[in-house]
Design an enzyme around this catalytic site. Structure first.
Site: not given
Length: 701
Positions: A339, A405, A430, A432, A480, A482
């Protein structure tokens, strides 16, 4: 999408696990009793073993439970294992027969690999055979599950033979977005070991905070590790600034070198290798804020990417990696690579000069130059480079291992080029993403990945050859952080879904059965809860969006659809058939039922085949602000009998504010009386750059 924002238990010790081959050398068939195929997984064991043979009778252990370890003289791992069995309250046997006898013999017959074991429970005692302490360690984990951490008064007799399917069985913990204490990390290592996971990938650096002490660059932990905000969401929605460690508002933290050594050793003794991740060149806002000369503009808060045209960038990265390699003995060093925006590189004089001097045609090749150069540096120090699948862009470094991913395509591309890969596709891995109906769950980044979905992941596609399969190291789940500020919330998102990934990684596909696994996961969750963990409660699971569970029959079902605006290639659903296939979407656009449109309107026309009365035309859209999924600004619905002259039937305006952070669904519909053969449906984009529209079906009644 990885980060789509615009983008105690079983306290046993041993040594680092040794990689096992992808397939066992020798295994007896799966049987129960005297040769009948087993109908269900052994009670309480996750991952399900390769073979489980039930025997008559039970064994009643003594009080205290006694053991003996038979291993070659001077075997340090065996000695470590023995020392820790003492820590469970077990006692080394004297002259009498022990309750548990562990035999570690590198030449042990019938043991499939260095992580394999045989566990035999008979009326006279328990015997473990293994080639290494790692195999013996995993046998004890199985025993602890069968006996609820050794508390059973009697144990049913059985013989279990077991070995892992994949050598790499991982979990990634994100400590950048919200910092976690050493004790919290150790707790997760304990639980990971119980379920035979053997890689802990630590996401130590990101724009949200730098979490590892580096002597050469003290500002990384004096400044870049601290934010003047309570949590990541407040920081992200604020000015995204950092602050000094002694600022009264400071929130964050970092691991000292001594704490890193403590974590690494704690994991090693549980056969878990810790892999550090140092992000580069993207996700580096915290670095360029602390050391602005490493960004293209040379100013704080201007660059999220490091400048690959600047030689000081490589000096910084190499110095950091030298200190990281002193702390982590892992084979792999993860360098991120995902990214990167790269926009500043196009206008940077240093980057343009680097591209000219190295003969690089674009910024993708410039990133590849950085990755290649870092790989050579790591290789020169006896390490291997691991990175997200964006390291393929511009050309893959010759010895790099790809962590795939964005689906498994990147990993397959690397494998077909003769390089290794680890599969971590967001759709399955994932954690999250919400694990139950979003309206029942804490606020999350979006998506829906229930236990069943994780469990359904099959890493090896049918077209993969045996030679290619050998290059697939294994699988990993990522969590993750966040939207996960607290430790209890983090555990809630991990467990029991990480158990499902553990079974994907260890067990053979033919041994897997979701309903049986779910029962074992319920038992294991109670075991964790009894140890003070906070797993999601499977007993209260709501499940998938009800509308998605049965076909939707209506007048437009199966009718052709013409598109004036194309769908996005990443989210085609069923292509041109999507909007009239009678299939409604679930809680997530990732379920291959929702069709996506990026930065554009949706403008489609349905041909009903003949003119007929039409009383209803509707389509459902979703909003999930975290991944930039928005409601349309408005929907215009038209009808026509000849396909040329269209009458506006309704304009439906959106009343959901873009700032609403929750996952929502809204149907934009016409209700009335008309006749039409053709129905045109236009959904107007809200105009937010990078914004998505997702729709599942145009229903006509």
């Amino acid at each position: 999408m990885r980060r789509i924002l615009g983008r105690g238990l079983a306290v046993l010790l041993s040594v680092a696990a040794v990689s096992a081959p992808a397939q066992p050398e020798t295994m007896r068939p799966e049987t129960v009793g005297e040769g009948t195929p087993e109908a269900a997984a052994p009670r309480g064991v996750i991952p399900v073993p390769v073979s489980d043979v039930r025997r008559e009778g039970t064994f009643r252990p003594g009080e205290p439970f006694t053991y003996a370890v038979r291993a070659p003289h001077g075997d340090v791992p065996a000695a470590e294992l023995a020392a820790c069995l003492d820590g469970l309250g077990w006692r080394q046997a004297g002259k009498g027969r022990p309750d548990l006898e562990i035999g570690i013999d590198p030449a042990a017959r019938g043991i499939a690999s260095e992580e394999a074991y045989r566990l035999e429970i008979a009326p006279r005692g328990i015997a473990v055979s293994a080639r290494t302490a790692a195999g013996a360690f995993y046998a004890v984990q199985t025993l602890l599950q069968l006996t609820d951490d050794g508390r059973a008064e009697e144990i049913a007799c059985r013989t279990i033979e077991d070995a892992p399917r994949f050598a790499y069985r991982g979990f990634m913990i994100d400590v950048s977005r919200h910092f976690r204490s050493v004790e919290f990390v150790k707790r997760q290592i304990d639980a990971m070991a119980l379920f035979k996971l053997n890689r802990l990938h630590m996401h130590l650096t990101d724009g949200a905070g730098w979490r590892i002490e580096i002597d050469r660059y003290p500002r990384l932990t004096e400044f870049a590790a601290w934010r003047p905000y309570e949590d990541w969401q407040s920081w992200w929605e604020g000015d995204r600034s950092y602050c000094e460690a002694d600022d009264p508002r400071a929130r964050g933290g970092f691991y000292t070198k001594e704490e890193i050594r403590e974590i690494v050793e704690y994991a090693r003794l549980r056969h878990i290798e810790v892999i550090p991740e140092i992000e580069m060149p993207g996700h580096s806002e915290e670095v360029t804020a602390a050391y602005p000369e490493l960004g293209c503009h040379g100013e704080p808060y201007r660059d999220g990417d490091l400048c690959p045209g600047n030689e000081r960038t490589f000096e910084f990265l190499e110095n950091v990696l030298l200190e990281v390699m002193e702390l982590f003995p892992s084979e792999y060093i993860h360098i991120g690579g995902d990214e990167a925006g790269k926009s500043a590189w196009r206008d940077c004089a240093k980057c343009r000069e680097r591209m000219r001097s190295e003969g690089l045609k674009d910024v993708d090749e410039l990133q590849s130059y950085l990755i290649h150069r870092i790989e050579r540096f790591l290789n020169a120090h006896g390490r291997r480079l691991l990175g997200w699948d964006e390291i393929l862009d511009g050309g893959l470094a010759p010895g790099a291992t790809v962590m795939s991913w964005r689906g498994t395509e990147g990993g397959l591309k690397a494998i077909r080029a003769g390089q290794q890969a680890v599969f971590v596709p967001g759709e399955f891995c994932y954690l999250d993403y919400t694990q139950d109906a979003p309206f029942t769950q804490p606020l999350s980044i979006g998506g829906y990945t229930p236990l069943r979905k994780v469990y359904s992941f099959e890493p090896v596609p049918a077209e993969m050859t045996p030679d290619e399969e050998r290059l697939l190291l294994g699988v990993q789940a990522n969590l993750w952080a966040e939207w996960i500020p607290t430790d209890s919330h983090y555990e809630y998102m991990m467990w029991p879904r990480l158990m499902a990934l553990a079974e994907v990684a260890w067990s053979r596909p033919g041994r897997k059965d979701y309903e049986a696994f779910r029962q074992r996961a319920l038992q294991a969750s109670e075991q964790l809860r009894g140890r003070g963990y906070a797993p999601f409660d499977l007993r209260t699971e709501y499940g998938e969006r009800p509308e998605s569970l049965a076909p939707k029959h209506h007048l437009a079902e199966g009718c052709p659809v013409s598109y004036a605006t194309p769908w996005h290639g990443n989210y085609p659903a069923s292509g041109a058939a999507t909007l009239t296939d009678g299939v409604l979407g679930g809680w997530t656009y990732g379920d291959r039922r929702w069709q996506g449109f990026l930065d554009s309107d949706m403008d489609v026309t349905v041909d009903l085949g003949r003119t007929m009365p039409v009383r209803y035309v509707g389509a459902t859209f979703m909003q999930s602000a975290g991944p930039y999924v928005w409601m349309p600004r408005e929907a215009e619905i038209y009808g026509s009998e000849d396909g040329e002259r269209f009458t506006l039937l309704a304009t439906v305006h959106n009343d959901v504010p873009p700032a609403c952070p929750y996952l929502l669904f809204k149907t934009f519909a016409y209700t009335g009386e008309t006749r039409a053969r053709y129905v045109r449906y236009v959904a107007r984009s809200g105009g937010i750059p990078g914004g998505w529209l997702f729709v599942d079906e145009i229903v006509v009644q």
